[in-house]
Design an enzyme around this catalytic site. Structure first.
Site, mmCIF file in Angstrom:
data_model
loop_
_atom_site.group_PDB
_atom_site.id
_atom_site.type_symbol
_atom_site.label_atom_id
_atom_site.label_comp_id
_atom_site.label_asym_id
_atom_site.label_seq_id
_atom_site.Cartn_x
_atom_site.Cartn_y
_atom_site.Cartn_z
ATOM 1 C CB CYS A 115 -1.025 -0.166 1.121
ATOM 2 S SG CYS A 115 -2.097 1.472 1.238
ATOM 3 C CB CYS A 116 3.911 2.120 2.039
ATOM 4 S SG CYS A 116 3.088 2.350 3.633
ATOM 5 C CB CYS A 198 -2.536 7.220 5.413
ATOM 6 S SG CYS A 198 -1.576 7.425 3.900
ATOM 7 C CB CYS A 201 -1.461 4.167 8.753
ATOM 8 S SG CYS A 201 -1.950 3.040 7.417
ATOM 9 C CB CYS A 226 6.284 4.664 4.560
ATOM 10 S SG CYS A 226 7.009 6.075 3.952
#
Length: 233
Positions: A115-116, A198, A201, A226
């Site tokens: 995702c990162c 985010c 997170c 990240c």
């Protein structure tokens, strides 16, 4: 030019003077990445108030806090700057969410890193492509992984020299400077959020917790990056 040579040229220059020196050394080849964190707001202030020729960019992951978006708008209004915006590749993001769902990063470290990668790392690589110097708001006390860094360093992963003008500042110094200079910053910093990423997170930290405890809190506390500032092992 080597890291050592850049350090020698910078000498004891600080703040805006340091940035002006770097911009003169590498015209049109310096970028500053802002996530609208409190450190980044100080660097934006130096660039904006002194009209320093450094390109500013940000990564809009699509999942930032509403407070971050509000500060983004206030920053544009205050400094009348262009902040180049990079977003995730649409096809990659759609494919990832279609297969894994919108919150798969909670399920495994692998999913979170993917995702990162989609939301941050790939857009970053587009943002710094062709540049020689990358300015960041990194400070050494932000995490254990950053203690061994230096205020000027070569990023082997991205093949770029990184400069961290606030590297030796404490969080208290950063907050005090913003208040003294009336620099706008994210209101979440006053609500227990020293580090803001985010929304899904990031959480506020409790008294006595590590500075980065609020980032990816469900994972191993020892390595919480990240990948934006990763180094080769």
């Amino acid at each position: 030019m080597s890291v050592k040579e850049i350090k020698e040229i910078i000498g004891d220059k600080k703040g805006a003077e340091m940035l002006q020196t770097i911009a003169a050394l590498y015209p049109a080849e310096v970028v500053f990445s802002t996530s609208f964190g409190i450190e980044d707001q100080i660097i934006t202030e130096w660039i904006g108030k002194n009209n320093i020729g450094i390109e500013i960019f940000t990564l809009d992951t699509g999942r930032l806090f509403k407070e971050t978006y509000s500060l983004w708008s206030r920053t544009l209004e205050r400094y009348q700057l262009i902040i180049n915006t990079y977003t995730p590749d649409t096809a990659s993001l759609e494919d990832f969410i279609s297969k894994k769902g919108p919150n798969s990063f909670y399920e495994s470290v692998e999913n979170r890193k993917e995702c990162c990668r989609i939301r941050k790392i790939e857009p970053l690589q587009r943002a710094i492509k062709g540049k020689k110097i990358w300015i960041t708001g990194i400070r050494s006390e932000q995490s254990v992984n950053r203690h061994d860094m230096d205020f000027v360093e070569y990023d082997e992963v991205n093949d770029i020299i990184k400069i961290h003008p606030l590297f030796d500042w404490t969080f208290e110094q950063v907050k005090m400077y913003c208040k003294e200079q009336y620099i706008p910053y994210n209101v979440l910093h006053d609500k227990g959020f020293p580090s803001i990423g985010c929304q899904p997170c990031t959480r506020a930290i409790q008294e006595g917790e590590d500075f980065r405890a609020g980032r990816w809190w469900w994972e191993d506390q020892s390595k919480k990056e990240c990948g934006l500032h990763a180094v080769k092992s």
